[in-house]
Enzyme design. Structure first.
Site, mmCIF file in Angstrom:
data_model
loop_
_atom_site.group_PDB
_atom_site.id
_atom_site.type_symbol
_atom_site.label_atom_id
_atom_site.label_comp_id
_atom_site.label_asym_id
_atom_site.label_seq_id
_atom_site.Cartn_x
_atom_site.Cartn_y
_atom_site.Cartn_z
ATOM 1 N N ASP A 85 40.406 4.360 76.180
ATOM 2 C CA ASP A 85 40.045 5.044 75.203
ATOM 3 C C ASP A 85 38.913 5.831 76.187
ATOM 4 O O ASP A 85 38.422 5.463 77.267
ATOM 5 C CB ASP A 85 38.995 4.157 74.505
HETATM 6 C C1 BGC Z 1 38.913 6.845 69.996
HETATM 7 C C2 BGC Z 1 40.683 6.673 70.422
HETATM 8 C C3 BGC Z 1 40.964 8.502 70.356
HETATM 9 C C4 BGC Z 1 40.093 8.806 70.822
HETATM 10 C C5 BGC Z 1 39.793 10.609 71.675
HETATM 11 C C6 BGC Z 1 37.740 7.468 70.828
HETATM 12 O O1 BGC Z 1 36.656 7.596 70.751
HETATM 13 O O2 BGC Z 1 38.677 5.323 69.631
HETATM 14 O O3 BGC Z 1 41.243 6.396 68.805
HETATM 15 O O4 BGC Z 1 42.264 8.705 70.134
HETATM 16 O O5 BGC Z 1 38.730 8.601 71.135
HETATM 17 O O6 BGC Z 1 39.617 11.208 70.374
#
Ligand code: BGC
Length: 725
Positions: free
Chosen positions: A267
């Site tokens: 993530d």
């Molecule tokens: C979130 C994810 C997301 C990623 C990319 C993160 O902060 O937890 O769910 O896919 O950002 O935008």
């Protein structure tokens, strides 16, 4: 390019080139001119520099056919081996045609509608040049304080699995390789991100392995079984180790046991977060631990690009680990056809033709109507088209109906409640804002009272603005803001029927609204066509059929409160009322205000004739459970019939109810339909204390009904060979 060509390519790549393939950034960092690249996490202080990241093999957050074609062209020109970029983004519940938030999609109990919504999202996003969506989020949720419950389909492992499959099928179709209108799906956040302590985002998760396997892993398993190409790691700890660098979780559970061989991506910033978590001293150690855990792509931090080379040169990390990761990344690029056509589906004309098409808007409207849940109705609904309606509240004309996770949707495309309601009425409604979401003035209330005074009915459009839920949107007080409760109290004094429509991203504590309103419709964030979908329901052109997939607590002090809980050793209903020592609260009921599975209709359904084909399931056998459902009201309607099972004596404690099946029936007034379920051994299995997945002989209860609370039950026993009945 075949597999052996990919190996040859990898053999020719330098370690730097491999590390670059294993890194991902937002497009704006490497090219300010093309692709706007939405920032969806922290940025300052992460040491992400253009010079480190410009070779990154994938990019996130940007979309648009022209922008992404330009980015691809520019990248290919400077790539030594012409390896194309992968474009990924969060297309969570629609691209430009925004569908209801996933929690609302869950409330449809309609996997086909969810699959269609994902297929439409893929069609629009692929024409805009995207290859991968960071969806579905299949994290099981029990705590409405956590803002991201809006991004989950709810509190049930079985249902989450059904929807996980539907999302993956919708995005990927059955020919990802040949069909450029499809996206690769990235299931997230592995694992157990939905269980942060106290409902505070990014907080510690700690649970037994048995609980993890029983409730939290099944939906990821379902998504992978359906063929999801990618998995995203979670921010939280699992058994004391951050998921992203958790070797046991990633290598043993995900790769070996679950057989996942696709791309594992961290993530946003999660690799570097090993440092504040306190399991790595610096970026180098974070890179080592994460690559050892098997994470192929580091999102948004530079640990891999800065340190993988030295780690290999120092013989700390084997280059084979990098090759393994790069192979997976190149394989997906190959599968998507990017080596043959790096622009794949990106096509401006197609993008214009499919985006927000009439057909897509129609699907969004119908799905939104299916996702709203009628929580209360004492007869104020449905409205009549010749009634004088006062439409009051901060959501009366708000375009904030798409929720916190629709980064490509535009508010300009949103149909407001005012528009939807006006389209139904013979004379325009009286409209007033009444208050802001979190503040109110005397004048606002006065205007609202005036507007309501000559109306037959008040429709109140209330809720949370979208930043009050979603990522980093945790709250400890989950009531509506005080300003809105004051507005309700003032309007109540007029003595007119009040219909409240709620727009929010979590189950709320409805004190101050539920008693005061004659009817309450939970509309969540219904998306682009939200205003029309809500109006369809308010005026009875569509009969409400949504059912909750997450319990509405009586108040926040009960949280977490969920239907598939344990009985405890001192269940309240089995201890004499005069005896103090029961599992209960002194100041609130044990039960939530509205349970899992609950939702009303403008008609009524009667359940009768619940029968089992046999009282015994033999080894490898099964029984049929049938029930008659009759529409006893005056409107045609759809009912979701739910089947629950309870194992009365387990090796470990079993929940008081577990959803094991559901069926939808459409019934005209007076019509009866028979619903038949099958119950077999598979349904009775659970994780034992030694983690084996099996079922035990003995007594079970099967119950059927319109929600998890109101069910009728029958008993049966499971008698495998060698057991006496
Ligand atoms: C979130 C994810 C997301 C990623 C990319 C993160 O902060 O937890 O769910 O896919 O950002 O935008």
């Amino acid at each position: 390019m075949n597999q052996s060509k990919l190996h040859e390519l990898i053999n020719e790549m330098t370690i730097e080139e491999k590390a670059a393939q294993m890194s991902q950034v937002v497009s704006s960092l490497i090219n300010e001119n093309s692709g706007k690249g939405k920032i969806t996490g922290p940025f300052a202080g992460m040491e992400v520099a253009k010079e480190d990241m410009s070779g990154s093999g994938s990019i996130l957050g940007a979309a648009g056919a022209d922008d992404l074609r330009a980015l691809q062209k520019e990248y290919m020109e400077r790539s030594r081996f012409s390896i194309p970029l992968l474009f990924m983004a969060d297309v969570i519940h629609g691209y430009k045609t925004v569908f209801p938030v996933p929690l609302a999609l869950g409330c449809t109990w309609d996997p086909e509608a969810v699959e269609e919504s994902a297929a439409i999202a893929a069609e629009e996003a692929a024409a805009a040049g995207l290859h991968v969506t960071f969806s579905p989020m299949v994290d099981l949720v029990r705590d409405p304080r956590w803002g991201r419950v809006m991004e989950s389909t709810g509190e049930d492992p079985y249902l989450n699995g059904v929807f996980a499959r539907a999302f993956v099928r919708g995005y990927q179709g059955d020919d990802l390789e040949g069909d450029s209108t499809k996206l690769a799906a990235c299931v997230k956040h592995f694992a157990a991100y939905g269980a942060p302590e106290g409902g505070r985002d990014y907080n510690t998760v700690d649970m037994s392995e048995r609980q993890l396997r029983e409730y939290y892993l099944p939906a990821y398993e379902a998504a992978l079984d359906e063929g999801a190409e990618l998995v995203m790691t979670a921010f939280n700890t699992v058994a004391g180790i951050p998921a992203t660098s958790n070797k046991w979780l990633m290598r043993d559970v995900l790769r070996k046991e679950m057989g996942f061989d696709g791309i594992l991506i961290s993530d946003w910033g999660a690799v570097q977060e090993a440092i504040p978590h306190g399991v790595a001293a610096d970026n180098k150690e974070a890179a080592r631990k994460t690559v050892e855990a098997g994470v192929d792509i580091e999102m948004m931090t530079p640990c891999y690009v800065q340190h993988l080379k030295t780690l290999v040169q120092e013989n700390v990390v084997s280059e084979a680990l990098l090759d393994e990761a790069v192979l997976r990344i190149l394989k997906l690029k190959q599968k998507l056809g990017l080596f043959d056509n790096p622009y794949r589906g990106a096509d401006r004309e197609l993008q214009e033709a499919v985006t927000l098409s009439e057909a897509n808007r129609k699907a969004a409207r119908e799905t939104a109507a299916k996702s709203c849940v009628l929580l209360k109705n004492n007869g104020a609904l449905p409205l009549q088209k010749d009634q004088r309606v006062a439409l009051i509240g901060p959501f009366a004309e708000s375009r904030d109906l798409m929720g916190p996770w629709s980064i490509f949707g535009s508010e300009d495309d949103v149909v407001t409640v005012r528009t939807g309601v006006s389209e139904k009425l013979s004379s325009a409604p009286n409209v007033a804002q009444g208050c802001d979401i979190e503040a109110v003035t005397y004048d606002q209330v006065q205007e609202a009272v005036e507007m309501a005074s000559d109306a037959d009915v008040i429709v109140l459009a209330l809720g949370e603005h979208s930043e009050m839920s979603g990522e980093a949107g945790s709250r400890t007080d989950i009531r509506l803001p005080e300003a809105q409760l004051q507005l309700v109290a003032e309007l109540k004094k007029l003595g007119k029927p009040i219909v409240t429509v709620l727009f929010n991203g979590r189950p709320l504590d409805l004190h101050g609204v539920i008693e005061e309103s004659d009817s309450v419709l939970e509309a969540w964030y219904p998306g682009t066509e939200g205003g029309r979908a809500v109006a369809d329901l308010l005026f009875g052109d569509t009969n409400p059929s949504g059912k909750l997939t997450m319990s509405f607590p009586y108040n926040v002090g009960q949280v977490p409160v969920y239907y598939n809980s344990f009985n405890t050793g001192r269940p309240k209903d089995q201890i004499a009322p005069e005896d103090r020592f029961a599992s209960k609260y002194l100041d609130a009921p044990n039960e939530p205000l509205f349970p899992f599975g609950y939702g009303l209709s403008y008609t009524s359904f009667d359940y009768s004739n619940l029968q089992l084909s046999s009282g015994v399931i033999k080894e490898n056998g099964k029984i049929q459970v049938s029930v008659d459902v009759t529409n006893t009201g005056t409107a045609a309607g759809e009912e979701t019939v739910q089947l629950y099972v309870r194992d009365l004596v387990g090796e470990v404690v079993r929940p008081v109810k577990e959803l094991k099946g559901f069926r939808k029936v459409q019934l005209k007034p007076g019509e009866t339909g028979q619903v038949v379920f099958e119950v077999d051994e598979q349904v009775l299995k659970y994780h034992h204390s030694d983690l084996t997945f099996a079922c035990d002989p003995g007594e079970f209860i099967v119950s059927v009904g319109p929600d998890s609370r109101n069910t009728e039950e029958r008993r049966f026993s499971y008698q495998p060979a060698g057991q006496r009945g």
